[in-house]
Design a protein around this motif. Structure first.
Motif, PDB file in Angstrom:
ATOM      1  N   GLY A 205       0.942  -1.174  -0.043  1.00 17.67           N
ATOM      2  CA  GLY A 205      -0.078  -0.067   0.160  1.00 17.67           C
ATOM      3  C   GLY A 205       0.652   1.346   0.490  1.00 17.67           C
ATOM      4  O   GLY A 205       0.222   2.792  -0.231  1.00 17.67           O
TER       5      GLY A 205
ATOM      6  N   SER B 147       1.736   0.305  -6.036  1.00 22.05           N
ATOM      7  CA  SER B 147       1.836  -0.918  -4.176  1.00 22.05           C
ATOM      8  C   SER B 147       2.905  -1.291  -4.320  1.00 22.05           C
ATOM      9  O   SER B 147       3.081  -2.205  -4.959  1.00 22.05           O
ATOM     10  CB  SER B 147       0.404  -1.164  -4.131  1.00 22.05           C
ATOM     11  OG  SER B 147       0.361  -1.490  -2.776  1.00 22.05           O
TER      12      SER B 147
ATOM     13  N   ARG C 255      -9.747   1.067   4.176  1.00 28.19           N
ATOM     14  CA  ARG C 255      -9.264  -0.061   3.300  1.00 28.19           C
ATOM     15  C   ARG C 255      -8.459  -0.569   3.827  1.00 28.19           C
ATOM     16  O   ARG C 255      -8.667  -1.813   3.827  1.00 28.19           O
ATOM     17  CB  ARG C 255      -8.103   0.432   1.936  1.00 28.19           C
ATOM     18  CG  ARG C 255      -6.947   1.279   2.506  1.00 28.19           C
ATOM     19  CD  ARG C 255      -5.226   1.447   1.314  1.00 28.19           C
ATOM     20  NE  ARG C 255      -5.097   2.792   1.130  1.00 28.19           N
ATOM     21  CZ  ARG C 255      -3.878   2.645   1.975  1.00 28.19           C
ATOM     22  NH1 ARG C 255      -3.066   0.719   2.032  1.00 28.19           N
ATOM     23  NH2 ARG C 255      -3.139   3.648   2.092  1.00 28.19           N
ATOM     24  N   ASN C 256      -7.591  -0.232   4.884  1.00 31.30           N
ATOM     25  CA  ASN C 256      -7.501  -0.745   5.691  1.00 31.30           C
ATOM     26  C   ASN C 256      -8.065  -1.399   6.577  1.00 31.30           C
ATOM     27  O   ASN C 256      -8.679  -2.790   7.141  1.00 31.30           O
ATOM     28  CB  ASN C 256      -6.614   0.467   7.145  1.00 31.30           C
ATOM     29  CG  ASN C 256      -5.602   0.271   6.547  1.00 31.30           C
ATOM     30  OD1 ASN C 256      -4.763  -0.225   5.899  1.00 31.30           O
ATOM     31  ND2 ASN C 256      -4.793   1.129   7.065  1.00 31.30           N
TER      32      ASN C 256
ATOM     33  N   GLN D   5      -9.738  -4.523   4.580  1.00 31.11           N
ATOM     34  CA  GLN D   5      -9.652  -5.993   4.345  1.00 31.11           C
ATOM     35  C   GLN D   5      -8.565  -6.294   5.633  1.00 31.11           C
ATOM     36  O   GLN D   5      -7.492  -7.927   5.443  1.00 31.11           O
ATOM     37  CB  GLN D   5      -7.689  -5.290   3.289  1.00 31.11           C
ATOM     38  CG  GLN D   5      -7.957  -4.755   1.811  1.00 31.11           C
ATOM     39  CD  GLN D   5      -6.973  -3.963   1.269  1.00 31.11           C
ATOM     40  OE1 GLN D   5      -5.853  -4.162   2.123  1.00 31.11           O
ATOM     41  NE2 GLN D   5      -7.327  -3.786  -0.094  1.00 31.11           N
TER      42      GLN D   5
ATOM     43  N   GLU E 200      -7.614   9.979   1.500  1.00 27.29           N
ATOM     44  CA  GLU E 200      -7.766   9.131   1.768  1.00 27.29           C
ATOM     45  C   GLU E 200      -9.098   9.067   1.956  1.00 27.29           C
ATOM     46  O   GLU E 200      -9.006   9.237   2.969  1.00 27.29           O
ATOM     47  CB  GLU E 200      -6.253   7.778   1.484  1.00 27.29           C
ATOM     48  CG  GLU E 200      -6.818   6.455   1.008  1.00 27.29           C
ATOM     49  CD  GLU E 200      -5.950   5.543   0.942  1.00 27.29           C
ATOM     50  OE1 GLU E 200      -6.060   4.529   1.192  1.00 27.29           O
ATOM     51  OE2 GLU E 200      -4.694   6.092   1.167  1.00 27.29           O
TER      52      GLU E 200
ATOM     53  N   CYS F 123     -13.314   0.821  -4.595  1.00 28.52           N
ATOM     54  CA  CYS F 123     -11.800   0.542  -4.746  1.00 28.52           C
ATOM     55  C   CYS F 123     -11.221   0.854  -4.280  1.00 28.52           C
ATOM     56  O   CYS F 123     -11.116   2.946  -3.492  1.00 28.52           O
ATOM     57  CB  CYS F 123     -12.005   1.439  -6.060  1.00 28.52           C
ATOM     58  SG  CYS F 123     -10.005   1.214  -7.141  1.00 28.52           S
ATOM     59  N   VAL F 124     -10.277   0.496  -3.545  1.00 30.16           N
ATOM     60  CA  VAL F 124      -8.616   0.558  -2.847  1.00 30.16           C
ATOM     61  C   VAL F 124      -7.866   0.637  -3.371  1.00 30.16           C
ATOM     62  O   VAL F 124      -6.491   0.356  -2.431  1.00 30.16           O
ATOM     63  CB  VAL F 124      -8.743  -0.024  -1.546  1.00 30.16           C
ATOM     64  CG1 VAL F 124      -9.787  -0.145  -1.086  1.00 30.16           C
ATOM     65  CG2 VAL F 124      -8.391  -2.012  -2.159  1.00 30.16           C
TER      66      VAL F 124
ATOM     67  N   GLY G 204     -10.150   6.156  -4.014  1.00 25.05           N
ATOM     68  CA  GLY G 204     -10.839   5.566  -3.101  1.00 25.05           C
ATOM     69  C   GLY G 204     -12.534   5.683  -3.546  1.00 25.05           C
ATOM     70  O   GLY G 204     -13.449   6.327  -3.366  1.00 25.05           O
TER      71      GLY G 204
ATOM     72  N   HIS H  62     -11.041  -4.170 -10.491  1.00 22.72           N
ATOM     73  CA  HIS H  62     -11.247  -4.162  -9.564  1.00 22.72           C
ATOM     74  C   HIS H  62     -11.980  -4.557  -9.068  1.00 22.72           C
ATOM     75  O   HIS H  62     -13.042  -6.063  -8.546  1.00 22.72           O
ATOM     76  CB  HIS H  62     -10.341  -3.425  -8.267  1.00 22.72           C
ATOM     77  CG  HIS H  62     -10.324  -2.968  -7.252  1.00 22.72           C
ATOM     78  ND1 HIS H  62     -10.041  -4.236  -6.302  1.00 22.72           N
ATOM     79  CD2 HIS H  62     -11.672  -2.397  -6.615  1.00 22.72           C
ATOM     80  CE1 HIS H  62      -9.993  -4.119  -4.733  1.00 22.72           C
ATOM     81  NE2 HIS H  62     -10.560  -3.154  -5.328  1.00 22.72           N
TER      82      HIS H  62
ATOM     83  N   GLU I 235     -13.708  -8.136  -6.925  1.00 21.83           N
ATOM     84  CA  GLU I 235     -14.338  -7.481  -5.708  1.00 21.83           C
ATOM     85  C   GLU I 235     -16.126  -8.251  -5.577  1.00 21.83           C
ATOM     86  O   GLU I 235     -16.501  -8.711  -4.632  1.00 21.83           O
ATOM     87  CB  GLU I 235     -14.001  -5.902  -5.516  1.00 21.83           C
ATOM     88  CG  GLU I 235     -14.528  -5.297  -4.176  1.00 21.83           C
ATOM     89  CD  GLU I 235     -13.053  -6.113  -3.027  1.00 21.83           C
ATOM     90  OE1 GLU I 235     -13.261  -6.081  -1.762  1.00 21.83           O
ATOM     91  OE2 GLU I 235     -12.052  -6.574  -3.744  1.00 21.83           O
TER      92      GLU I 235
ATOM     93  N   ARG J 106      -6.954 -10.429  -2.212  1.00 22.14           N
ATOM     94  CA  ARG J 106      -5.610  -9.388  -2.115  1.00 22.14           C
ATOM     95  C   ARG J 106      -4.322 -10.288  -2.003  1.00 22.14           C
ATOM     96  O   ARG J 106      -4.371 -11.204  -1.972  1.00 22.14           O
ATOM     97  CB  ARG J 106      -6.476  -9.453   0.075  1.00 22.14           C
ATOM     98  CG  ARG J 106      -7.488  -9.262  -0.196  1.00 22.14           C
ATOM     99  CD  ARG J 106      -8.724  -7.589   0.113  1.00 22.14           C
ATOM    100  NE  ARG J 106      -9.687  -7.741  -0.014  1.00 22.14           N
ATOM    101  CZ  ARG J 106     -10.460  -7.596  -0.325  1.00 22.14           C
ATOM    102  NH1 ARG J 106     -10.393  -7.404  -2.070  1.00 22.14           N
ATOM    103  NH2 ARG J 106     -11.430  -6.927  -0.127  1.00 22.14           N
TER     104      ARG J 106
END
Length: 465
Positions: A49, A58, A195-196, A199, A339, A355-356, A361, A386, A390, A396
């Protein structure tokens, strides 16, 4: 020795500052780093990330650090590692830096300009004034991350995490992947990047509570549990509603504090949060003294730390040339862009996904009247791809570490994203791998894991204990 520019701190900000100052023609630059290698906190951040904003791709923490470290090899920058700065004093043209070096012992250098890039440190349980005994099993989240990703040590088996910011969420996922049980994640407010939350929490169905805090710890030799309670509007815990949660480990992820201990408050102006006050160009209240990154205030992305470091290096170079950058210089729009936080996830409709892939975003909408569903809301082709994954089979990147025969660890990642549901199964196989010899970053150590089409590759050098 005397230098044109001395940079204190070899993390993302310090390395970017050294590189940009060198590219602007500054010849005598020294970079002081207290750890055995440059990279700062990035060395222990094996997750990906990093770089989506600054490098447009990334990377894991070790890969992001290696990008700057490799570029610095082609510059005249002098790097002094295992060198802890003790004191900074003086003025433009005669700044004095006292430091303690593993190779030089007590030492001193002077510089025309100085760039401060010391980063920040974690707030500890003691600073939160939570009552109780002080048994083993209580760590800051960063300490636990260092234990797991550098020292090959698991903090505990049954964990409560105090703090729902990014480091707390990332450690919840890391512990889960390594087989530990995360009993609860607590946060007074809904913080952390979206995103955290997606995920690290939602992917693994981990329990998280907002509006709660730890009010006491229990245990004598080893932690046995914590008492938690809801937080009132004025910030006080509602003790009449406290409950007990058994655990053998408590991770404290309760915020960061700018690392300014080497500075005298009479020497340079600090803000109310303890960070160094700077103009947009990185200039502090002292002419010739610049600062960048988390030492000026905690940034949400390491990419922004690098951007600030780049700007500070350029400003120092201009200052040395007698052309100080204007204090009102405008920062790039990307630097100012925020973000999405976890609040975005709570607002998503049933037919929407986040979307991450980058800090923008984008919110993707799926028209389920079509088969396959028609997707809108993306701003690039990667977002469209993505979205298709998804909706059908979320995938991931898997990042972790692999043991070496010498007792160390090597950071690794999957070459392509794996199906999210197969991450824990892949981890069981990876934990059985032991590298018998040294391998370079980018080496494949496990081909086509679980017949997924993904290889497991090394992302950094081994950390030997």
């Amino acid at each position: 020795m005397h230098y044109d520019c001395a940079i204190i701190g070899g993390g993302a900000g310090g390395m970017a500052a050294a590189l940009s100052a060198s590219q602007r023609g500054v010849e005598k630059i020294v970079l002081l780093e207290r750890d055995p290698a440059v990279g700062g906190i990035l060395r222990q951040c094996v997750h990906d990330g990093f770089g989506t904003l600054y490098l447009k791709k990334s990377l894991t923490g070790p890969e992001y650090a290696a990008h700057f470290k490799n570029q610095l090899k082609n510059t005249p920058v002098t790097i002094k590692t295992s060198a802890s700065v003790l004191e900074l004093s003086g003025e433009y043209g005669a700044f004095s830096v006292k430091y303690l070096s593993k190779t030089e012992g007590p030492a001193r250098l002077t510089a025309d300009t100085v760039i401060l890039a010391m980063g920040c440190r974690e707030r500890t349980l003691g600073q939160l004034r939570i009552p109780g005994s002080r048994p083993s099993g209580i760590y800051t989240a960063g300490t636990a991350q260092y234990m797991m990703n550098i020292q090959n040590l698991i903090p505990g088996k049954n964990v409560v995490i105090l703090g729902s910011g990014d480091i707390g969420l990332i450690m919840a996922r890391r512990l889960t992947l390594e087989g530990a049980r995360v009993s609860l994640v607590l946060g007074e407010k809904a913080t952390g990047l979206a995103r955290n939350h997606l995920q690290c929490i939602q992917d693994f169905n981990l329990p998280i509570r907002f509006g709660f805090t730890v009010v006491s710890v229990h245990g004598y030799k080893r932690l046995k549990g914590v008492s938690i309670a809801p937080v009132l509007a004025d910030g006080r815990p509602e003790l009449s509603k406290k409950t007990y949660v058994p655990c053998d480990t408590l991770l404290v992820a309760a915020g960061l504090i700018p690392e300014t201990d080497i500075l005298d408050s009479d020497f340079v102006r600090l803000d109310k949060n303890g960070g160094i006050n700077v103009y947009d160009n990185g200039q502090t209240s002292v002419p010739g003294l610049f600062a960048c990154g988390n030492v000026t205030g905690v940034h949400d992305l390491v990419d922004k730390v690098s951007m600030a470091g780049k700007q500070a290096g350029e400003s120092a170079a201009s200052f040395l040339a007698g052309k100080p950058a204007a204090s009102g210089e405008k920062l790039p729009d990307a630097y100012l862009e925020k973000e999405p936080t976890c609040e975005v996830l709570n607002s998503l409709k049933e037919n929407e996904r986040l979307c991450v892939l980058c800090p923008k975003g984008c919110i993707l909408s799926f028209d389920t009247a079509c088969e396959p569903p028609e997707i809108t809301g993306y701003r690039c082709r990667r977002g469209l791809h993505h979205g298709r994954e998804e909706w059908k089979t979320p995938r991931r990147m898997l990042t972790t570490t692999v043991k070496t025969a010498a007792g160390g660890l090597v950071p690794v990642k999957s070459s392509v994203p794996l199906p999210q549901r197969s991450l824990l199964k892949a981890m069981k196989k990876i934990r059985k791998i032991t590298l018998t010899s040294s391998v370079a970053p980018g080496t494949i150590i496990c081909k086509n894991i679980l017949n997924s089409g993904a290889d497991i590759i090394t992302t950094g050098e081994a950390h030997e204990n």
